[in-house]
Design an enzyme around this catalytic site. Structure first.
Site, short mmCIF file in Angstrom:
data_model
loop_
_atom_site.label_atom_id
_atom_site.label_comp_id
_atom_site.label_asym_id
_atom_site.label_seq_id
_atom_site.Cartn_x
_atom_site.Cartn_y
_atom_site.Cartn_z
N HIS A 100 0.83 -1.06 -0.04
CA HIS A 100 -0.12 0.14 -0.13
C HIS A 100 0.95 1.09 0.01
CE1 HIS A 100 -3.05 -2.52 2.27
NE2 HIS A 100 -3.51 -2.41 1.07
N LYS A 147 -16.67 -6.84 5.55
CA LYS A 147 -15.30 -7.45 5.38
C LYS A 147 -15.03 -7.63 6.93
CE LYS A 147 -13.05 -5.95 1.49
NZ LYS A 147 -11.52 -5.34 0.71
N ARG A 205 -2.14 -6.24 -7.43
CA ARG A 205 -1.00 -7.08 -7.11
C ARG A 205 -0.68 -8.27 -7.97
NH1 ARG A 205 -3.22 -8.80 -1.35
NH2 ARG A 205 -4.86 -9.13 -2.89
N SER A 248 -2.95 -8.05 3.23
CA SER A 248 -3.24 -7.58 4.59
C SER A 248 -3.76 -9.06 5.32
CB SER A 248 -4.18 -6.58 4.61
OG SER A 248 -3.79 -5.17 4.25
#
Length: 160
Positions: free
Chosen positions: A18, A42, A91, A129
């Protein structure tokens, strides 16, 4: 013309991937707003307030970067901030399909906001993450993936 970009995300927690995108995106605009999503769906590990604080600490060296939070549609938030560009990180190839679908959907909501995809440096392209949190819970050294303030907050939250 004052160019404003918005980089939305859950940032649960912020990673070096990030931060790489933040650093490079901040060079392309006058102001970069990191927009931390409330993201109840989430079920984040860190509260919205904790994620905002960690991000503010992690980006404090960048003078044209602001950290804020939002809920709702990112295009509505971008309009509110006067931004015409939303940054999305990619990514791996697996991210592309979801991000592409989201970008096209956002375009239907507002054709005045463009999506710009940015890839982190290849040395960070595999970091997520979710995986960082899993590794931390198993006692792994996560210092190669996240800033020190995040390590401190993860350990503190886990009671370690």
């Amino acid at each position: 013309m004052n160019t404003i970009f918005v980089y939305p995300g859950t940032f649960d927690p912020v990673t070096f991937g990030h931060l790489d995108v933040i650093k490079r995106a901040s060079l392309l605009c006058d102001k970069l707003v990191i927009a931390v999503a409330k993201s109840d769906l989430k079920n984040p590990f860190f509260s919205l307030e904790e994620r905002v604080v960690m991000l503010r600490e992690a980006v404090s060296e960048y003078k044209n970067v602001e950290v804020d939070f939002f809920s709702g549609l990112v295009v509505d938030y971008a309009h509110k901030k006067g931004a015409r560009v939303v940054i999305r990180g990619l990514r791996m190839i697996s991210d592309f399909e979801y991000e592409f679908q989201m970008a096209l959907t956002n375009r239907k909501f507002s054709d005045k906001v463009e999506t710009m995809f940015m890839m982190p440096h290849e040395s960070y392209s595999y970091i997520s993450s979710r995986l960082i949190k899993e590794a931390a819970f198993m006692g792994a050294d996560i210092s190669k993936f996240v800033p020190q303030n995040v390590i401190f907050n993860i350990k503190n939250k886990m009671g370690a």
